[in-house]
Design an enzyme around this catalytic site. Sequence first.
Site, short mmCIF file in Angstrom:
data_model
loop_
_atom_site.label_atom_id
_atom_site.label_comp_id
_atom_site.label_asym_id
_atom_site.label_seq_id
_atom_site.Cartn_x
_atom_site.Cartn_y
_atom_site.Cartn_z
N VAL A 25 -7.47 -25.07 -71.48
CA VAL A 25 -7.62 -26.17 -70.40
C VAL A 25 -8.11 -27.31 -71.28
CG1 VAL A 25 -9.42 -26.52 -68.72
CG2 VAL A 25 -8.85 -24.26 -69.06
N ARG A 42 -14.62 -26.63 -82.65
CA ARG A 42 -15.09 -26.06 -83.74
C ARG A 42 -14.27 -25.88 -84.83
NH1 ARG A 42 -16.72 -20.18 -80.84
NH2 ARG A 42 -14.60 -20.87 -79.96
N GLU A 91 -15.32 -28.48 -59.82
CA GLU A 91 -14.62 -27.86 -58.96
C GLU A 91 -13.60 -26.66 -59.93
OE1 GLU A 91 -12.72 -26.73 -55.97
OE2 GLU A 91 -13.26 -28.89 -55.39
N VAL A 106 -14.87 -22.57 -60.09
CA VAL A 106 -14.23 -21.56 -59.25
C VAL A 106 -12.83 -21.88 -58.48
CG1 VAL A 106 -14.85 -20.43 -56.97
CG2 VAL A 106 -16.54 -21.54 -57.96
N GLY A 115 -9.86 -21.85 -60.11
CA GLY A 115 -9.03 -22.84 -60.59
C GLY A 115 -8.36 -24.06 -59.88
N GLY A 131 -0.44 -11.85 -70.65
CA GLY A 131 -1.58 -12.72 -71.07
C GLY A 131 -2.49 -13.14 -69.79
N LYS A 178 -18.79 -16.82 -60.11
CA LYS A 178 -17.97 -17.60 -58.96
C LYS A 178 -18.68 -17.28 -57.44
CE LYS A 178 -13.93 -17.54 -61.50
NZ LYS A 178 -12.61 -17.11 -61.54
#
Length: 434
Positions: free
Chosen positions: A17, A48, A131, A134, A136, A189, A207
């Site tokens: 994301v 990281r 937003e 929950v 997408g 995936g 959610k």
Amino acid sequence: MMRTRPLKVALLGCGVVGSEVARIMTTHADDLAARIGAPVELAGVAVRRPSKVREGIDPALITTDATALLKRGDIDVAIEVIGGIEPARTLITTAFEHGISVVSANKALLAQDGAALHAAADQHGRDLYYEAAVAGAIPLVRPMRESLAGDKINRVMGIVNGTTNFILDKMDSTGAGYQEALDEATALGYAEADPTADVEGYDAAAKAAILAGIAFHTRVRLDDVYREGMTEVSAADFASAKRMGCTIKLLAILERAADGQSVTARVHPAMIPLSHPLASVREAYNAVFVEAEAAGRLMFYGPGAGGAPTASAVLGDLVAVCRNKLAEVTGPGESAYTQLPVSPMGDVVTRYHISLDVADKPGVLAQVATTFAEHGVSIDTVRQQGRPDGVGNEASLVVVTHRAPDAALSGTVEALRKLDTVRGVASIMRVEGE
């Protein structure tokens, strides 16, 4: 008029994301500036593993010290896409303390500590938008807490996890077993290597907690949400559902009690009629059905996961938060004025579809019916047939109940297990959406 000094953004996390957020911020920089009224500049990216190649991101922006990035004094907005509880919680709090508004996609953290995070944002006069936490890309959180702010929401029912919907859809459409459908979801995936959070309902429950808090203006935490996973759903359950004109979905269901004095929040697999709008939601899509007093029934539908869809929701929040920053205002915060209690699952009124393996002899049906009557549960339909595996002294008995408190239904099932004539309870499924 366009403000020339850019608003500076700290990106916390640069996975699927985060990298998509960075890409869109770069490629759509002019459009974002025009919509906001000022340029938006990616000022730092906390990760990281700094050695990982991140295409399109200036290596000079990469840092492993997220705290130092937030404390450097020129950051306007932080985008948190790390996930999990820590260090995300500490970093968000640090951002507020240093005058930074936050956009987050962290459903687990918001479901557990949303009240504390809202309080921190309010204390420091900053925004907390989420937003993307929950469903997408589906615009859902903002319509519920802004567009429907003048209405009264009584019920929310939806499919809020794409992985489980993909698995159940494949079981329904191809006749595949659970493991076969899960393997396909993993290969494509849709499912993680460890799919527990999805298939056991933890993701959907987080959610559900967020949505319940918004819908009912009360604080609902993850621990308040009743949860059942879908790993026990079988091909036989789908066959029974089809005979009833239904399919099976993993649903998040949030309800206001009829007297308005309490709410319930639950996640579990359920049979729903094929005529219900949620029954036609296929593949890894999400959909949420909202029932409001004045607006009536509303349905929100679209891709519920993935880098680009989730990034779309993040960037929508970024635009809103940046506009608020320029106007020197904040958007809506937590609304928990009702302080309604969350009732236990036993208080929920629902229906059961129960499949029993019973002795194939006279009097069994009467004994089963008596057990239901003793627990105050009315039977709607009964279907009895010989076992398909050829076992001659056993039969399959399928009972569908009328609506009753879940505690009464659960007590009935436990009593059935103790009958000598009941060899086993093959499956239990709630029936919703009628």
